[in-house]
Write a protein that holds these residues in place. Structure first.
Motif, PDB file in Angstrom:
ATOM      1  N   GLY A 147       0.830  -1.206   0.000  1.00 29.70           N
ATOM      2  CA  GLY A 147       0.000   0.000   0.000  1.00 29.70           C
ATOM      3  C   GLY A 147       0.859   1.250   0.000  1.00 29.70           C
ATOM      4  N   ALA A 148       1.856   1.275   0.900  1.00 31.34           N
ATOM      5  CA  ALA A 148       2.702   2.460   1.032  1.00 31.34           C
ATOM      6  C   ALA A 148       3.474   2.731  -0.260  1.00 31.34           C
ATOM      7  CB  ALA A 148       3.665   2.279   2.203  1.00 31.34           C
ATOM      8  N   ALA A 149       3.845   1.670  -0.977  1.00 33.50           N
ATOM      9  CA  ALA A 149       4.600   1.856  -2.226  1.00 33.50           C
ATOM     10  C   ALA A 149       3.674   2.194  -3.394  1.00 33.50           C
ATOM     11  CB  ALA A 149       5.397   0.588  -2.533  1.00 33.50           C
ATOM     12  N   GLY A 150       2.392   2.282  -3.115  1.00 30.37           N
ATOM     13  CA  GLY A 150       1.424   2.650  -4.166  1.00 30.37           C
ATOM     14  C   GLY A 150       1.097   1.488  -5.101  1.00 30.37           C
ATOM     15  N   LEU A 151       1.500   0.273  -4.708  1.00 33.28           N
ATOM     16  CA  LEU A 151       1.321  -0.853  -5.629  1.00 33.28           C
ATOM     17  C   LEU A 151      -0.097  -1.419  -5.643  1.00 33.28           C
ATOM     18  CD1 LEU A 151       4.733  -2.719  -5.123  1.00 33.28           C
ATOM     19  CD2 LEU A 151       4.023  -1.245  -6.993  1.00 33.28           C
ATOM     20  N   MET A 152      -0.936  -0.980  -4.701  1.00 38.47           N
ATOM     21  CA  MET A 152      -2.325  -1.456  -4.708  1.00 38.47           C
ATOM     22  C   MET A 152      -3.256  -0.464  -5.400  1.00 38.47           C
ATOM     23  SD  MET A 152      -2.090  -4.443  -3.524  1.00 38.47           S
ATOM     24  CE  MET A 152      -3.814  -4.873  -3.694  1.00 38.47           C
ATOM     25  N   GLN A 153      -2.676   0.628  -5.900  1.00 37.44           N
ATOM     26  CA  GLN A 153      -3.529   1.618  -6.564  1.00 37.44           C
ATOM     27  C   GLN A 153      -3.951   1.142  -7.942  1.00 37.44           C
ATOM     28  OE1 GLN A 153      -1.616   5.439  -6.577  1.00 37.44           O
ATOM     29  NE2 GLN A 153      -1.852   5.458  -4.340  1.00 37.44           N
ATOM     30  N   GLN A 154      -5.251   1.124  -8.182  1.00 40.45           N
ATOM     31  CA  GLN A 154      -5.745   0.612  -9.449  1.00 40.45           C
ATOM     32  C   GLN A 154      -5.886   1.765 -10.433  1.00 40.45           C
ATOM     33  OE1 GLN A 154      -8.107  -3.114  -8.725  1.00 40.45           O
ATOM     34  NE2 GLN A 154      -9.328  -1.682  -7.557  1.00 40.45           N
TER      35      GLN A 154
END
Ligand code: BG6
Length: 504
Positions: A147-154
Motif C-alpha cells: 500500500g505504502a509503495a502505491g502498488l495497490m492503486q488501481q
C-alpha cells in the motif's frame, strides 16, 4: 465461481511472495499448470517469485519443474497426467525470481519498477495479482508496504491480493488484520482464501440444494433431526509441530474449513449466484450462530497408536512439540443456528489428526417416519434416513433409506443409493486451487471470504478460545492414534440421545 469457465483470464502479472515455500511448489504452481492445460491461463503472463534466498530465475523454474515431476511420479497433487512441454514452457518463460526481504521498503520500490517494466514489455494492461504464500506474521507487513509503495492503486488495470490462511488467530487479531488491509486497499481487492471452497464437492452443495426441486423443501427443522460434519485426517502434524503448537485443531480447522461446510449447508438461498448475494447469505448465517460455550466443546490430543497397522508416535513426541503440550489435535462441538430454518437442529462438528481414516463428510439425518405401520416389525432398530455428502476422498453423495428385505415377512433393512464423481464424470475432482486462482484473476469473489464473514466465524469460537486459555487440559493425551477420537466426544452426542457416524 464463474458459471462458464471458457475464456482465458486477462493478461496480468502474478507476484508470489514466498516463491520458495511449500505452498508455491505443492499447490500454486501445479494449479497454474492445470489452468494452462485447460487453456485458462492469461495469454500474456509475468510470474514473479519473491523470496529472500539467492536464486536465479532458471534455478527457480527448474526446482518447480522437478517438484512437479516428482509429485506426478507419486501420483501426487494437482491431478496432473504428465508434464507437457507445450504447457510448461510458456509458464517457465514467464518466471522471474526476485530476491527480496518482505520487510524492506526498498524491495517494494524495486518490485514496482520491475512490474512497470514487465507491464510495458508484455502489455499486461496494468493488472497485478499479489499472492501472499508466506507465514501469516508477514500478511500485515506485506499488505502495508504494498500500500505504502502505491502498488495497490488501481489505474486502468486491477490490483488484487490473495491472503492465505490463517486469517488471524482470534477475533481481535482478525479484526486488526482486516483493518490493516482495508487501510491500504478496498474490500473488493482482497481475496481471502479458504481452500475448502475450491473443492468441487463443496461447491456442489449449492448445486445440490439450489438446482434441484427435491431437496430444498425438506432442508429444514421440520424434516431434519440433526447434521454431523466430520473432517477426519489420519495424518499427524507432518513436521509442522512448531506451527501446530501455536495453532491447535480449533484455530486450524474450525472457524475456516468446518464453518465453510456449515455455511454451504445452512445458508439461505441467495437471490442470484452473484458473489455479493452469496456472501451476504453466508454472513447472515454466521450471525445467527450461537456463541459456543465450553460445555458444548470437547478437545483431544492423540497418543501413540497405529495407522494402517503402522505404529505412530504420540503428538507430544512429534518434532518441535513440547513434552507436556496442552495443544488440542481434535475438537468436537455442537452449534445451534438461531433462525427460522434451523432452530432446534443441532450441528455437530468434529475434526482431528490421527483419526481412524481420512474422511470429510456432511451427514444429514432426517427425522424418523411415524412407526404405526411397522408396529410388529423390528423397525425401531433400523437407522433413520441419511443424506451423506462425501467431500473427500471417494467424492459423492449417498442416500440411506429403509427398504423391505425380500421374503414373506415384512422385514426392513437400511439400503443406499450412491452417486460417485469418478463413476459419473470419469474424472476425480481437482485440488481446487485452480478454481480459486482463476476466479481471482477474473475478479469473481464468490469463493473467497469477506471481512465480516471471517470476523463472525471467529466470534463464534471466541468464548472457547478464551475458556481454554485458562484451563490446561490435565487429561491429555486422551485418544489413541488410529481411533475415532476421545470418548468425551461420544458423550457430547449421547447427552442428546444421538451418536456419531463411524469414521471410515
Ligand atoms: C489446512 C490445515 O488448512 O488444511 C491442515 O492447516 C489440514 O492442518 C489441511 O491438514 C486439510 O486440507 P485437505 O484439503 O487436505 O483436506
Amino acid at each position: 465461481m464463474t458459471l462458464s469457465h471458457d475464456r482465458p483470464a486477462p493478461p496480468c502479472a502474478i507476484v508470489i511472495f514466498g516463491a520458495n515455500g511449500d505452498l508455491t511448489r505443492r499447490l500454486i504452481v501445479p494449479a497454474l499448470y492445470n489452468l494452462g492445460q485447460s487453456g485458462l491461463l492469461p495469454p500474456r503472463l509475468a510470474l514473479i517469485g519473491v523470496d529472500h534466498n539467492d536464486k536465479n530465475s532458471e534455478d527457480w523454474s527448474a526446482a518447480l519443474h522437478d517438484f512437479l515431476e516428482q509429485s506426478l511420479a507419486k501420483g501426487g497433487e494437482g491431478a496432473l497426467a504428465k508434464i507437457k512441454p507445450e504447457i510448461w514452457d510458456p509458464i517457465a518463460r514467464a518466471m522471474t525470481f526476485f530476491k527480496g526481504d518482505f520487510t524492506d521498503d526498498g524491495m517494494y520500490a524495486r518490485l514496482g519498477q520491475l512490474l512497470a517494466e514487465r507491464d510495458k514489455n508484455e502489455n499486461l494492461g496494468g493488472n497485478v495479482l499479489f499472492y501472499m504464500a508466506v507465514a501469516d506474521r508477514f500478511f500485515g507487513i506485506i499488505a502495508g508496504k504494498l500500500g505504502a509503495a502505491g502498488l495497490m492503486q488501481q489505474g486502468s488495470g486491477f490490483r488484487r491480493l490473495i491472503v492465505e490462511k490463517p486469517f488471524g488467530h482470534d477475533l481481535e487479531s482478525a479484526k486488526q488484520l482486516n483493518a490493516c488491509l482495508l487501510q491500504h486497499m478496498h474490500e473488493d481487492q482482497i481475496y481471502r482464501i479458504d481452500h475448502f471452497l475450491g473443492k468441487e464437492t463443496v461447491q456442489n452443495i449449492m448445486a445440490l440444494r439450489f438446482a434441484n426441486g427435491l431437496f430444498e423443501p425438506i432442508w429444514n427443522r421440520d424434516r431434519i433431526d440433526h447434521v454431523q460434519i466430520t473432517v477426519a485426517e489420519s495424518i499427524g502434524v507432518e513436521g509442522r509441530g512448531r506451527f501446530y503448537e501455536q495453532t491447535g485443531a480449533l484455530r486450524d480447522m474450525v472457524p475456516n474449513h468446518l464453518f465453510q461446510l456449515v455455511a454451504m449447508t445452512a445458508m439461505e438461498p441467495p437471490v442470484s449466484f452473484d458473489a455479493e448475494d452469496i456472501r451476504a447469505k453466508k454472513a447472515e448465517m454466521f450471525k445467527a450462530v450461537h456463541p459456543v460455550t465450553l460445555t458444548d466443546v470437547v478437545r483431544g490430543q492423540y497418543d501413540s497408536g497405529a495407522i494402517a497397522g503402522e505404529p505412530v508416535p504420540a503428538y507430544r513426541k512429534e518434532p518441535n512439540v513440547a513434552p507436556e503440550s496442552g495443544v488440542e489435535t481434535f475438537v468436537a462441538m455442537r452449534i445451534l443456528i438461531d433462525n427460522w430454518r434451523w432452530a432446534g437442529v443441532p450441528f455437530y462438528l468434529r475434526t482431528g489428526k490421527r483419526l481412524a481414516a481420512r474422511a470429510t463428510e456432511i451427514a444429514i439425518r432426517f427425522k424418523r417416519a411415524p412407526y404405526a405401520l411397522f408396529r410388529e416389525t423390528p423397525v425401531e432398530e433400523l437407522d433413520a434416513d441419511w443424506l451423506i455428502l462425501k467431500v473427500q476422498p471417494d467424492e459423492g453423495i449417498r442416500l440411506r433409506f429403509n427398504a423391505k428385505r425380500p421374503g414373506q415377512v415384512m422385514a426392513l433393512e437400511s439400503v443406499a443409493m450412491e452417486f460417485r464423481y469418478k463413476d459419473w464424470f470419469k474424472q476425480a475432482p481437482a485440488v481446487g486451487y485452480e478454481t480459486l486462482i482463476y476466479d481471482c484473476l477474473i475478479g469473481d469473489a464468490t469463493l473467497f471470504q469477506r471481512a465480516d464473514q471471517v470476523e463472525a466465524a471467529w466470534s463464534v469460537v471466541e468464548p472457547v478460545l478464551k475458556g481454554w486459555r485458562n484451563v490446561n487440559p490435565r487429561h491429555f493425551p486422551n485418544y489413541a492414534a488410529g481411533s475415532e477420537g476421545p470418548t468425551a466426544a461420544n458423550d457430547l452426542l449421547a447427552r442428546d440421545g444421538r451418536a456419531w457416524r463411524r469414521i471410515r
